[in-house]
Design an enzyme around this catalytic site. Structure first.
Site, PDB file in Angstrom:
ATOM      1  N   GLU A 195       6.197  -4.676  11.112  1.00  0.00           N
ATOM      2  CA  GLU A 195       4.975  -3.982  11.535  1.00  0.00           C
ATOM      3  C   GLU A 195       3.764  -4.890  11.506  1.00  0.00           C
ATOM      4  OE1 GLU A 195       4.587  -0.541   9.071  1.00  0.00           O
ATOM      5  OE2 GLU A 195       6.380   0.396   9.913  1.00  0.00           O
ATOM      6  N   HIS A 247       5.900 -12.266   5.744  1.00  0.00           N
ATOM      7  CA  HIS A 247       5.841 -11.739   4.382  1.00  0.00           C
ATOM      8  C   HIS A 247       7.233 -11.377   3.906  1.00  0.00           C
ATOM      9  CE1 HIS A 247       5.321  -8.334   7.152  1.00  0.00           C
ATOM     10  NE2 HIS A 247       5.957  -7.589   6.261  1.00  0.00           N
ATOM     11  N   ASN A 275      11.252  -8.871   7.374  1.00  0.00           N
ATOM     12  CA  ASN A 275      11.532  -8.262   8.670  1.00  0.00           C
ATOM     13  C   ASN A 275      10.970  -9.163   9.765  1.00  0.00           C
ATOM     14  OD1 ASN A 275      12.610  -5.981   7.357  1.00  0.00           O
ATOM     15  ND2 ASN A 275      10.571  -5.099   7.132  1.00  0.00           N
ATOM     16  N   ILE A 324       0.829  -1.213   0.000  1.00  0.00           N
ATOM     17  CA  ILE A 324       0.000   0.000   0.000  1.00  0.00           C
ATOM     18  C   ILE A 324       0.867   1.269   0.000  1.00  0.00           C
ATOM     19  CG2 ILE A 324      -0.285   0.349   2.498  1.00  0.00           C
ATOM     20  CD1 ILE A 324      -3.329   0.573   1.944  1.00  0.00           C
TER      21      ILE A 324
HETATM   22  P1  5GP Z   1       6.731  -4.885   7.691  1.00  0.00           P
HETATM   23  O1  5GP Z   1       7.189  -3.585   8.289  1.00  0.00           O
HETATM   24  O2  5GP Z   1       5.833  -5.645   8.623  1.00  0.00           O
HETATM   25  O3  5GP Z   1       7.839  -5.710   7.146  1.00  0.00           O
HETATM   26  O4  5GP Z   1       5.896  -4.491   6.408  1.00  0.00           O
HETATM   27  C1  5GP Z   1       4.522  -4.354   6.388  1.00  0.00           C
HETATM   28  C2  5GP Z   1       4.167  -3.760   5.050  1.00  0.00           C
HETATM   29  O5  5GP Z   1       2.772  -3.900   4.859  1.00  0.00           O
HETATM   30  C3  5GP Z   1       4.482  -2.247   4.909  1.00  0.00           C
HETATM   31  O6  5GP Z   1       5.370  -2.059   3.814  1.00  0.00           O
HETATM   32  C4  5GP Z   1       3.123  -1.614   4.672  1.00  0.00           C
HETATM   33  O7  5GP Z   1       3.159  -0.552   3.758  1.00  0.00           O
HETATM   34  C5  5GP Z   1       2.277  -2.775   4.172  1.00  0.00           C
HETATM   35  N1  5GP Z   1       0.858  -2.696   4.494  1.00  0.00           N
HETATM   36  C6  5GP Z   1       0.315  -2.404   5.707  1.00  0.00           C
HETATM   37  N2  5GP Z   1      -1.031  -2.434   5.632  1.00  0.00           N
HETATM   38  C7  5GP Z   1      -1.335  -2.762   4.349  1.00  0.00           C
HETATM   39  C8  5GP Z   1      -2.578  -2.977   3.675  1.00  0.00           C
HETATM   40  O8  5GP Z   1      -3.671  -2.850   4.218  1.00  0.00           O
HETATM   41  N3  5GP Z   1      -2.506  -3.307   2.356  1.00  0.00           N
HETATM   42  C9  5GP Z   1      -1.310  -3.446   1.707  1.00  0.00           C
HETATM   43  N4  5GP Z   1      -1.371  -3.780   0.410  1.00  0.00           N
HETATM   44  N5  5GP Z   1      -0.125  -3.277   2.318  1.00  0.00           N
HETATM   45  C10 5GP Z   1      -0.137  -2.935   3.623  1.00  0.00           C
END
Ligand code: 5GP
Length: 112
Positions: A93, A98, A85, A32
């Site tokens: 986050e 993923h 991560n 997103i």
């Molecule tokens: P993390 O920090 O956990 O490795 O990455 C989480 C990722 O999920 C972030 O890059 C963030 O932009 C993405 N993200 C969070 N909420 C959503 C969502 O509702 N839809 C999509 N497509 N991506 C999301």
């Protein structure tokens, strides 16, 4: 009981996402908040918190899926970065395993 997370809601089509590729076990959709011209997230549909929870079977299948995605996105030759991560210090986050696939720009070798 653990509440359903954001990525499980995407899998269940409860919230929308721009899906690039999926099969019975995995899904790839655009981030997103993209950090590169291509920024796709790859998840197992069945919840696993993070990379600490993987095994050879899951990673074998997930790797095949990611390589299929690499060809779908046509970035095998130009290159890409795969990142996952884990936990607080890893900057995770969303607590659902993923991989980020970033491509189509020259990425810095900076893991800050
Ligand atoms: P993390 O920090 O956990 O490795 O990455 C989480 C990722 O999920 C972030 O890059 C963030 O932009 C993405 N993200 C969070 N909420 C959503 C969502 O509702 N839809 C999509 N497509 N991506 C999301």
């Amino acid at each position: 009981m653990r509440e359903k997370g954001i990525f499980e809601k995407i899998v269940d089509r409860e919230i929308p996402a721009n899906i690039v590729l999926e099969n019975d076990e995995f899904m790839a959709f655009h981030d997103i908040a993209p950090k590169a011209p291509i920024h796709v997230l790859i998840i197992p549909k069945k919840w696993v918190k993070d990379f600490n929870g993987v095994n050879a079977d899951l990673m074998g299948k997930m790797s095949e899926f990611i390589l299929q995605l690499v060809d779908t996105l046509e970035v095998r030759e130009s290159g890409y970065r795969l990142v996952t991560n884990i936990g607080t210090d890893g900057g995770q986050e969303v607590p659902h395993l993923h991989f980020h696939l970033l491509a189509k720009r020259k990425l810095e070798a900076n893991f800050g």
